[in-house]
Design a protein around this motif. Structure first.
Motif, mmCIF file in Angstrom:
data_model
loop_
_atom_site.group_PDB
_atom_site.id
_atom_site.type_symbol
_atom_site.label_atom_id
_atom_site.label_comp_id
_atom_site.label_asym_id
_atom_site.label_seq_id
_atom_site.Cartn_x
_atom_site.Cartn_y
_atom_site.Cartn_z
ATOM 1 N N ILE B 38 0.844 -1.202 0.000
ATOM 2 C CA ILE B 38 0.000 0.000 0.000
ATOM 3 C C ILE B 38 0.879 1.251 0.000
ATOM 4 O O ILE B 38 0.617 2.218 -0.719
ATOM 5 C CB ILE B 38 -0.967 0.008 1.208
ATOM 6 N N ALA B 41 2.319 1.974 -3.312
ATOM 7 C CA ALA B 41 1.326 2.450 -4.292
ATOM 8 C C ALA B 41 1.349 3.971 -4.404
ATOM 9 O O ALA B 41 1.052 4.534 -5.459
ATOM 10 C CB ALA B 41 -0.060 1.960 -3.905
ATOM 11 N N ILE B 42 1.717 4.645 -3.290
ATOM 12 C CA ILE B 42 1.786 6.118 -3.321
ATOM 13 C C ILE B 42 2.824 6.559 -4.355
ATOM 14 O O ILE B 42 2.603 7.504 -5.114
ATOM 15 C CB ILE B 42 2.153 6.667 -1.927
ATOM 16 N N TRP B 43 3.936 5.844 -4.401
ATOM 17 C CA TRP B 43 4.978 6.193 -5.373
ATOM 18 C C TRP B 43 4.524 5.904 -6.802
ATOM 19 O O TRP B 43 4.869 6.623 -7.735
ATOM 20 C CB TRP B 43 6.279 5.434 -5.070
ATOM 21 N N ILE B 45 1.472 6.176 -7.820
ATOM 22 C CA ILE B 45 0.581 7.297 -8.165
ATOM 23 C C ILE B 45 1.430 8.512 -8.559
ATOM 24 O O ILE B 45 1.167 9.194 -9.546
ATOM 25 C CB ILE B 45 -0.340 7.654 -6.973
ATOM 26 N N PHE B 46 2.467 8.745 -7.775
ATOM 27 C CA PHE B 46 3.334 9.906 -8.038
ATOM 28 C C PHE B 46 3.973 9.809 -9.422
ATOM 29 O O PHE B 46 3.928 10.753 -10.209
ATOM 30 C CB PHE B 46 4.421 9.997 -6.951
ATOM 31 N N ASP B 48 3.082 7.939 -11.918
ATOM 32 C CA ASP B 48 2.072 7.919 -12.971
ATOM 33 C C ASP B 48 1.740 9.356 -13.380
ATOM 34 O O ASP B 48 1.552 9.656 -14.555
ATOM 35 C CB ASP B 48 0.813 7.207 -12.457
ATOM 36 N N ARG B 49 1.726 10.253 -12.405
ATOM 37 C CA ARG B 49 1.362 11.648 -12.671
ATOM 38 C C ARG B 49 2.559 12.461 -13.185
ATOM 39 O O ARG B 49 2.433 13.252 -14.115
ATOM 40 C CB ARG B 49 0.813 12.266 -11.368
#
Lengths: 264, 260
Positions: B38, B41-43, B45-46, B48-49
């Motif tokens: 989990i 997953a933050i990385w 998201i980062f 991906d953006r």
């Protein structure tokens, strides 16, 4: 009125206790400083690479103050789930249950006493660091709105942490639930990355869950205060407090029914 | 060799002890892996953006996170007391280890196994496998890099906790340093300027636990391996020297206690 006074006294005792070791309080609060520094490095490079001053409505200055508020909330959370699960596992819950106060309200007053000064100290150290790195803090209106939303955050966190702690009635080890709860707050609360930078579908999921109103709500109100957002955050917090509070009360009643105390 | 047999016996006893509560053991291992998934997953998201940070992409994060998680897990599993060595000193609990004919530092730090470390250790390998940079010779380098990064981390923990001999209670400071080490170790090294990099190779040697091992895994280089070996050896030597020097100041708690 007497009832309120009782819990106010518990809150005051814990508050005074937390001030008994100022070195420990300051040492723990300093943790926010390296975090803010590294966030600044990351977002400075990210904004520079994007070649723009504003990404999805957030500036570097706004992002840094948002993250300061998010860190303050996260780092001020007391280890409530661990305390309650220890109480359940070692049987010391029996000593609290036979006292003339409600167990859940006792825990709430106790945890608030721990939280308040930690939050203030984290905001001071984190705020000074961000002020130095990114510039002056947001307008006073942002502080006022964020503080209002913080109460909702603390109550929601209390409900969830208590539920995790009380799960010790059923399972041997509650630490994994605590870790996963923390990471859900990180990812769905917008703790490390403001939700504004998420893809739309993930923003929609995050905003339909309680975590966004625990971190993103108060932090966004802090940097971009508006009455519309305040009403939205407070009303969603109220809904989630009702839902989580009801689940907590039911779980507590069932948990106590399981409890068997042998000797003393 | 004698010390190795001693260590193996301690680790065996530690393992038997934690395996007594199997459900708790499994819950912690699986829980920690899920926790890492989990968090990572933050990385995702980062990246991906924002795609990359000065040439550092999601694939590099997989490798860095992997080596750091496995090294952290390895130290938690085999030298769990290294995290709380300062408390052991303060509470006078070194008495127990001093009274036995074994190396005090080794005995003290190896006497506890943190179960969740197994989850971290395993997750690291999964992260490397998912990085898109997996090769069989890379896997061998991954294992070597984990071992060296674990030496760096254990030595850092011993160093920081040994301050308890002089400064008394250091738990807040220790937590601060552990958090800084892990956080700075995960973040892309390309973010930092030269002054910050100097800190990350010396005062908080997070680069030797994250970026440098990851660099060695990606591309075999004698220079990177040399940097890692040298860094690990210096830190370990320093940690042992500081601990021994502090031990001369140790005052017994005179408490009667049993280590279980």
């Amino acid at each position: 009125m007497n009832t309120l006074r009782k819990y106010w006294a518990i809150f005051q005792i814990t508050l005074i206790n937390s001030l008994a070791y100022p070195g420990e309080l300051v040492g723990r609060s300093l943790m926010i400083v390296p975090f803010m520094w590294i966030f600044y490095q990351l977002w400075k490079v990210t904004f520079a690479a994007a070649g723009t001053d504003t990404i999805n409505g957030m500036t570097l200055h706004g992002t840094m103050w948002y993250l300061m508020m998010a860190e303050t909330i996260e780092l001020s959370r007391p280890q409530l789930a661990r305390t309650i699960s220890e109480n359940v596992k070692d049987g010391s819950i029996a000593y609290i249950l036979n006292k003339p106060y409600n167990f859940l309200l006792y825990q709430f007053s106790n945890s608030m006493g721990e939280t308040v000064f930690r939050a203030v100290m984290n905001a001071v150290f984190g705020g000074l660091m961000v002020w130095w790195l990114a510039g002056a803090p947001p307008a006073p209106l942002g502080w006022g709105f964020a503080i209002l939303a913080l109460f909702g955050t603390w109550i929601m966190n209390f409900c969830i942490a208590c539920l995790i702690g009380l799960s010790a009635f059923l399972v041997e080890e509650v630490s994994p639930f605590m870790w996963i709860y923390q990471k859900l707050v990180f990812i769905l609360g917008g703790f490390l990355i403001p939700l504004d930078f998420y893809p739309n579908w993930l923003q929609a999921i995050a905003k339909s869950l309680p975590f966004a109103y625990m971190i993103y709500g108060p932090s966004k109100l802090f940097v971009a205060p508006s009455v519309e957002l305040l009403v939205n955050v407070l009303s969603m917090q109220a809904v989630w407090i009702l839902v989580l509070g009801a689940i907590l009360t039911l779980s507590y009643r069932r948990g106590v029914a399981y409890l068997t105390v042998n000797g003393g | 060799m004698r010390h190795l047999k001693f260590l193996l016996a301690i680790w065996q006893a530690n393992l038997q002890s934690v395996m007594e509560y199997r459900v708790s053991f499994l819950t912690q291992v699986v829980g920690m892996m899920l926790n890492n998934f989990i968090y990572f997953a933050i990385w995702l998201i980062f990246f991906d953006r924002f795609k990359d940070v000065r040439g550092w992409g999601a694939s590099d994060m997989y490798v860095t996170f992997g080596v750091l998680a496995s090294a952290f897990g390895l130290v938690s599993l085999f030298f769990g007391n290294a995290f709380v060595l300062g408390d052991i000193v303060n509470n006078g609990r070194l008495d127990y280890y001093l009274s036995l004919p074994r190396p005090v530092l080794l005995h003290a730090v190896a006497s506890r196994m943190i179960t969740s470390g197994m989850g971290d250790f395993t997750y690291g390998f999964i992260s490397y496998a998912l990085s898109g940079q997996f090769t069989w010779d890379g896997l061998l380098r991954f294992i070597l890099a984990i071992l060296l990064a674990a030496v760096v981390f254990a030595a850092f923990l011993i160093l920081v906790n040994s301050l308890a001999f002089w400064a008394g209670v250091v738990s807040s400071f220790t937590n601060l340093m552990i958090n800084a080490m892990v956080t700075f170790g995960i973040y892309p090294i390309t973010l930092f300027d030269n002054y910050a990099k100097l800190i990350l190779f010396t005062v908080i040697p997070a680069a030797l636990m994250g970026a440098v091992p990851a660099e060695y895994i990606r591309a075999a280089s004698w220079q990177t391996l040399g940097e890692l070996l040298l860094g690990a050896a210096i830190l370990l030597g320093l940690a042992v020297t500081v601990f021994r020097s502090g031990l001369k100041r140790y005052e017994s708690g005179s408490a009667i206690q049993i280590e279980v």
